[in-house]
Write an enzyme that holds these catalytic residues in place. Structure first.
Site: not given
Ligand code: NAP
Ligand code: MN
Length: 266
Positions: A50-51, A124, A152, A166, A168
């Site tokens: 997804d990233g 988001e 926060d 969202n 999480s």
């Molecule tokens: P990352 O640190 O690898 O992302 C965290 C996880 O979110 C990865 O497993 C990613 O999937 C998954 N993800 C991304 N978009 C998703 C979606 N629409 N539905 C379900 N899971 C999704 O960073 P990244 O891959 O660059 O992704 C950026 C996203 O990370 C941000 O948009 C944000 O939503 C998310 N994020 C989550 C948290 C948290 O949950 N606490 C904190 C910061 C950011 P892949 O493994 O396939 O990449």
């Molecule tokens: Mn990722």
């Protein structure tokens, strides 16, 4: 004229290994695969998770052409094809046997001392302190004051982003057929000193959410759109709304949102 397909990939060894095979297979079906991103392409195939899908969108400024993802990443919520299904996908693609999921990203217009800038987010847009301090934000929706949030920060998410950060943070998973914006608090403070909503609020996709920092506190904020950080000193106002842009994501006929949720989360 040959039909053009762009391929983008992340840097993971498995993705890089898949790239020449995919290019070769597409060429054997008569497609041209340019070395550099072509704006004349009909499709972008994005190899990674997804990233990497989000990265492709941001790098190429939310292109109008259709996209499809091959999942070599971790979770792959946007990614529709398994690496071993590539040839099957090409057949389905040539037959037109797919549907297009249309996703509207969010757009944030940021007013600060330097002027006005815009960011987009497919998952988001997060608004938090750039120094790990408490933020105090006034939230207005369509010109009506809703609350003074203390905590926060806030996650403003799309339905497709609802399963990401969202979720999480305790927000709800949203069926993609619903057009809405979800605002989810990050560690909201609820004391006699500060009162904030503790649950998400859900608004129509036509809403304009205006966020202004309380001026007696710091106005320097960190905005994060799909994981990309923007440090913004002295913000006057952030206005978040649904963008006019449409992301066109290819899905196979058997795609069904809630099956994907069950497969990935339960
Ligand atoms: P990352 O640190 O690898 O992302 C965290 C996880 O979110 C990865 O497993 C990613 O999937 C998954 N993800 C991304 N978009 C998703 C979606 N629409 N539905 C379900 N899971 C999704 O960073 P990244 O891959 O660059 O992704 C950026 C996203 O990370 C941000 O948009 C944000 O939503 C998310 N994020 C989550 C948290 C948290 O949950 N606490 C904190 C910061 C950011 P892949 O493994 O396939 O990449
Ligand atoms: Mn990722």
């Amino acid at each position: 004229m040959k039909r053009i397909i762009n391929i983008t990939t992340n840097e993971h060894p498995y993705s890089l290994e898949l790239l020449p095979d995919l290019k070769h297979t597409l060429e054997s079906y008569g497609f041209a695969v340019p070395d550099n991103f072509s704006t004349d392409a009909e499709l972008i195939i994005c190899i990674g998770g997804d990233g990497s899908f989000l990265n492709t969108l941001h790098k190429h400024n939310f292109p109008k052409m259709q996209l499809v993802g091959i999942n070599t990443g971790h979770l792959g919520f946007f990614q529709e094809i398994h690496p071993h299904e590539i040839e099957e996908f090409i057949h389905a693609y040539l037959r037109g046997d797919f549907f297009v999921q249309k996703i509207r990203p969010l757009q944030a217009t940021v007013h600060d001392n330097d002027g006005v800038s815009t960011l987009m987010g497919l998952n988001e847009i997060v608004i938090k302190s750039d120094k790990s301090r408490t933020v105090h934000l006034n939230i207005n929706v369509n010109g009506n004051f809703i609350e003074k949030f203390s905590g926060d920060g806030l996650i403003v998410s799309t339905p497709s982003g609802s399963t990401a950060y969202n979720y999480s943070a305790g927000g709800s998973i949203v069926d993609p057929s619903l057009n809405l914006i979800q605002v989810t608090p990050l560690a909201p403070i609820n004391t006699t000193a500060y009162r904030s909503f503790t649950s998400s609020i859900v608004l129509p996709e036509t809403s304009v959410i205006e966020i202004t920092p309380e001026d007696k506190f710091e106005s320097s904020l960190l905005l994060v759109s799909d994981g990309i950080e923007f440090r913004c000193p002295e913000i006057q106002k952030i206005s978040v709304s649904t963008s006019d842009t449409t992301v066109r994501l290819l899905r196979l006929r058997n795609y069904e949102f809630w099956s994907k949720v069950k497969e990935k989360f339960l």
